[in-house]
Design an enzyme around this catalytic site. Structure first.
Site, short mmCIF file in Angstrom:
data_model
loop_
_atom_site.label_atom_id
_atom_site.label_comp_id
_atom_site.label_asym_id
_atom_site.label_seq_id
_atom_site.Cartn_x
_atom_site.Cartn_y
_atom_site.Cartn_z
N GLN A 163 0.84 -1.20 0.00
CA GLN A 163 0.00 0.00 0.00
C GLN A 163 0.87 1.24 0.00
O GLN A 163 1.82 1.35 0.77
CB GLN A 163 -0.90 -0.01 1.24
CG GLN A 163 -1.90 1.13 1.26
CD GLN A 163 -2.84 1.02 2.46
OE1 GLN A 163 -3.01 -0.04 3.03
NE2 GLN A 163 -3.43 2.13 2.85
N ILE A 227 5.93 3.25 0.93
CA ILE A 227 5.05 2.29 1.59
C ILE A 227 4.32 2.98 2.73
O ILE A 227 4.93 3.71 3.52
CB ILE A 227 5.86 1.09 2.11
CG1 ILE A 227 6.50 0.34 0.93
CG2 ILE A 227 5.00 0.14 2.93
CD1 ILE A 227 7.52 -0.67 1.34
N HIS A 228 3.04 2.75 2.83
CA HIS A 228 2.24 3.33 3.90
C HIS A 228 2.72 2.78 5.25
O HIS A 228 3.08 1.60 5.36
CB HIS A 228 0.76 2.97 3.70
CG HIS A 228 -0.17 3.75 4.55
ND1 HIS A 228 -0.43 3.41 5.86
CD2 HIS A 228 -0.91 4.87 4.30
CE1 HIS A 228 -1.29 4.27 6.38
NE2 HIS A 228 -1.60 5.17 5.45
N PRO A 229 2.76 3.62 6.29
CA PRO A 229 3.23 3.16 7.61
C PRO A 229 2.53 1.91 8.12
O PRO A 229 3.14 1.09 8.82
CB PRO A 229 2.95 4.37 8.51
CG PRO A 229 3.03 5.54 7.60
CD PRO A 229 2.46 5.07 6.30
#
Length: 345
Positions: A163, A227-229
């Site tokens: 994501q 990348i999303h956390p």
């Protein structure tokens, strides 16, 4: 005790809650009851059928169970883009040169492609926030134990989409720079459309020509390959497994797309099969490992205290019960990559 097993129809309410909690970005876990039910049924069929039936169409959905409660889910698609192309952006460099002006410029471009169509795809990953690092590792790596056990069902390359970056309101700078201009839809709307409808609209509306990255806004450029956390822990597991960020990114949010050779996956390389001896008196050298049975429809994976002596795997009764095995059966063992505190083992 944590156990990973195939999803059942009775798991639908729990999986639906996780689909809602996962928010946007996890299109392989759609917030759509009918779609989720269809995927569970497709998964049940895949686990029941022989490997040579409907080759490539199979979809395997697993759930993570803790004390009888479903707290996570993860899936494998045997062939990304089996029915339709699997789209991504290929990151490339174009050279613009003029001998007359003595100019030679390298320019970063993105080209829509379906190079990754046909690869094994990891998808649908979600775990409840309170789940510890060991349980998340089990959920992710149980899929590789299954692949190692059932290699005839899968190809030799595997892909996983991470994501990408979006804000609390669900807006993606990458999408705003490219997709919105062609779809006239915000990021949340297009993610919902992608999860519930045919993917042919991508080819119909997205630009087929290369996109020059220097012409994009700075925020969109910075989002490329990020990348999303929320995906940092799954990303860490896949990185230790042997996945690498290739020259591909997600077409919607610009998130990293990871690939790996199945034969080089850490779990596939280091796992081994052994006959089981169930005992309450384990050898003093026994330690915590990943373990799975060698079944298909009744596949199960868990964390067990185990030790291998003269080729025999000694496991405790609780571990054997979770795996559904008895003395004389066969299990697959693999070393952990993180310790009880979540640090690399």
């Amino acid at each position: 005790m944590y156990v990973v097993r195939p999803a059942r129809t009775a798991d639908l309410p729990a999986i639906e809650k996780m689909a809602v909690a996962s928010g946007i970005g996890v299109t392989s876990l759609p917030n759509n009851r009918e779609k989720l039910f269809e995927r569970i049924q497709q998964s049940l069929d895949a686990f029941e059928h022989d490997a040579d039936l409907d080759a490539g169409k199979e979809y395997y959905m697993f759930v993570l169970e803790a004390h009888g409660q479903v707290v996570g889910t993860a899936s494998i698609s045997a062939c990304a883009g089996f029915d339709e192309p699997f789209y991504s952006y290929r990151s490339e460099t174009f050279v613009h040169a003029s001998r007359t002006l003595k100019v030679n410029n390298k320019v970063h471009v993105l080209t829509m492609c379906h190079d990754l169509t046909g690869l094994v795809q990891l998808c649908g990953f979600y775990s409840e926030p309170a789940i510890d690092a060991l349980a998340i590792e089990l959920l992710s790596r149980a899929r590789f134990l299954f692949i190692a056990s059932q290699q005839q069902r899968f190809g030799r390359r595997v892909v996983a989409e991470m994501q990408g970056i979006h804000d609390a309101a669900g807006q993606s700078p990458f999408w705003d720079a490219i997709g919105r201009r062609f779809f006239d839809m915000d990021f949340v709307e297009v993610e919902q459309a992608f999860a519930s409808r045919s993917k042919t609209f991508i080819a119909e509306l997205m630009p087929a020509y290369p996109i020059y990255v220097p012409l994009m806004p700075g925020a969109a450029q910075q989002a490329i390959g990020q990348i999303h956390p929320d995906f940092e822990r799954p990303f860490g597991i896949l990185g230790r497994e042997g996945f690498e960020a290739d020259n591909y990114i997600d077409i919607f949010d610009g998130g990293a797309v990871l690939t790996a050779d199945v034969d080089r996956l850490y779990t596939v390389r280091t796992s081994s099969c052994h006959p089981v001896e169930v005992t309450a008196s384990l050898p003093a050298s026994a330690n915590l490992r990943l373990a799975s049975n060698e079944k298909v429809a009744d596949f199960a994976a868990t964390l067990v205290q185990a030790e291998v002596v003269d080729g025999v795997a000694f496991v405790n009764p609780d571990g054997a019960l979770a795996l559904g095995v008895a003395s004389g059966d066969t299990i697959r063992l693999a070393p952990l990559q993180v310790g009880p505190e979540g640090e690399p083992a």
